[in-house]
Design a protein around this motif. Structure first.
Motif, PDB file in Angstrom:
ATOM      1  N   LEU A 161     -36.607  64.861 -36.058  1.00 52.43           N
ATOM      2  CA  LEU A 161     -37.536  64.319 -35.062  1.00 52.43           C
ATOM      3  C   LEU A 161     -38.979  64.624 -35.453  1.00 52.43           C
ATOM      4  O   LEU A 161     -39.845  63.756 -35.405  1.00 52.43           O
ATOM      5  N   ASN A 202     -35.802  58.184 -30.126  1.00 47.96           N
ATOM      6  CA  ASN A 202     -36.930  59.046 -30.478  1.00 47.96           C
ATOM      7  C   ASN A 202     -38.228  58.363 -30.077  1.00 47.96           C
ATOM      8  O   ASN A 202     -38.516  57.252 -30.521  1.00 47.96           O
ATOM      9  N   GLN A 244     -36.957  63.275 -27.757  1.00 51.69           N
ATOM     10  CA  GLN A 244     -35.662  62.676 -28.089  1.00 51.69           C
ATOM     11  C   GLN A 244     -34.792  62.672 -26.841  1.00 51.69           C
ATOM     12  O   GLN A 244     -34.693  63.690 -26.160  1.00 51.69           O
TER      13      GLN A 244
END
Lengths: 217, 216
Positions: free
Chosen positions: A127, A160, A176
């Motif tokens: 992420l 995301n 997320q």
């Protein structure tokens, strides 16, 4: 007895819209679609020409605390290598991230070698790296409250979100979500002149947090 | 600081505190009289009341073109007072004193009772063992090889336990031939990465006040 059954049925009926839509709270994060999309999606802080990053890092997993140095190195072809060491040099993990495949574990110390932990750490690090599929075109959204531009990437049920304040910026926040609830948020602090300074990662559902403070070598 | 539960991790963790170095020319001539070396080492460490040194730690990762260099200062005072401090480019302090272990990071500090935790008991024992040379007698966990050249005595410790071998392929310790103090330690990993610590500006039996080992 009948009342109890009726109450259960009523509860199920109330939950039905959520179940039918497949997902729930994370469907309503306070975004609206962009009227005009920015020319390009935001770039990762860890661009391929950025050399390597060294962070003073703390990872708290329930009651355990791990501290050390995290090295992030952008490799060729959107690959990243992430190595976590103690201050004294003992390697805790060494993982490789690429956009189109699962993280490859080169080494994981036994104390951390749990599948669930590896998967979670991999998703968190991906992420922050913005390690999305190379050909993927994100949706452009705007946050209702702040008017930030938000780019949404989807990957197998995971969403995301990357928040930016102006088109040329790197993301200052990433989020997320899974199907039901928020999973994790990451705040990325820095500026265009000196680059990324620190990263804080917090989970909503589990007691896992990562704090990374950049070391200027 | 790591919270390990099994013994291999404890040993590995403790190893990282010891005094280290690699890849320079490794002495290859077998030590002529290793029993004399071990005896001299025990005598030397018995005479050491305090020891302090600057250190330079070099971490070599194959994925990086450059090494990660960190510097700090090490202090020891009999019995079992140890201060291990990183000063640059990050701050990190470990103190072991009076049965307690203190760790201070940039934004966090913690204190542990060594007696209540087997890991810390082992760590304390190990560090003292390094300073006093007892580590070389640990034939259960390491297979030791003894070498020398004109400047150094050199001991190569190869872990024997499988779990340990996954983490470290070898530990190398250089002793200064003149005064038998440790001048370099190297931890080699199976993939070729390594950590080297060089000890410089060593001072033996200087006055190191107990306050140096205070947690405040």
């Amino acid at each position: 007895m009948k009342n109890s059954v009726l109450n259960k049925l009523l509860s199920l009926l109330l939950l039905l819209p959520l179940l039918l839509t497949g997902c729930s709270l994370s469907l309503f994060p306070g975004y609206r679609t962009c009227s005009t999309a920015p020319a390009s999606a935001p770039e990762s802080w860890f661009a391929s020409d950025s050399g390597h990053y060294l962070f003073n890092t703390g990872i708290d997993i329930y009651k355990k605390h791990f501290s050390g140095l995290m090295v992030v190195k952008a490799m060729e072809s959107d690959h990243y290598r992430v190595v976590f060491l103690t201050e004294i040099g003992i390697k805790l993990f060494d993982m490789e991230f690429s956009a189109d495949s699962a993280a490859k574990v080169h080494y994981m110390m036994e104390a951390m070698n749990k599948k669930a932990l590896i998967n979670t750490l991999s998703r968190d690090i991906s992420l922050v790296l913005m390690n999305t599929k190379t050909e993927e075109i994100p949706d452009c959204l705007r946050q209702r409250k702040s008017d930030d531009v938000v780019f949404l990437y989807r990957d197998r049920g995971i969403k995301n979100y990357y928040h930016i304040q102006s088109p040329s910026d790197n993301p200052y926040m990433a989020r997320q979500t899974g199907c039901i609830t928020n999973k994790v948020k990451a705040w990325l602090y820095g500026n265009s002149a000196s680059g990324l300074d620190s990263v804080l990662i917090r989970h909503d559902n589990i007691r896992l947090s990562l704090n990374l403070y950049r070391i200027k070598e | 600081m790591l919270m390990f539960t099994n013994r291999i991790h404890i040993i590995l963790f403790m190893l990282s505190f010891s005094f280290m170095g690699l890849t320079a020319q490794v002495p290859a001539t077998p030590m002529k009289d290793k029993e004399k070396f071990k005896k001299d080492l025990v005598e030397m460490t018995a005479a050491v009341n305090t020891l302090e040194s600057d250190f330079i730690q070099e971490k070599n990762l194959s994925v990086l073109a450059s090494k990660i260099i960190s510097k700090g200062h090490f202090c020891y005072r009999k019995e079992n007072h140890i201060r291990w401090e990183y000063l640059n480019p990050y701050k990190y302090l470990i103190i072991i004193s009076d049965g307690k272990l203190f760790v201070k990071e940039e934004k966090n500090q913690k204190q542990y009772d060594i007696q209540s935790n087997r890991m810390f008991q082992e760590m304390n024992k190990f560090i003292s063992g390094c300073i006093q040379g007892d580590i070389l007698n640990n034939e259960k966990d390491y297979k030791a090889g003894y070498f020398e050249d004109e400047k150094s005595y050199f001991v190569r410790l190869v872990p024997t336990a499988e779990a340990m071998k996954k983490m470290l392929s070898e530990v190398q310790i250089w002793f200064n031939r003149n005064d038998l103090t440790v001048s370099r330690i190297v931890m080699l990993e199976p993939g070729g990465d390594y950590t080297r610590i060089d000890f410089i500006n060593k001072k033996v039996n200087t006055d190191i006040p107990l306050e140096k080992f205070s947690f405040k």
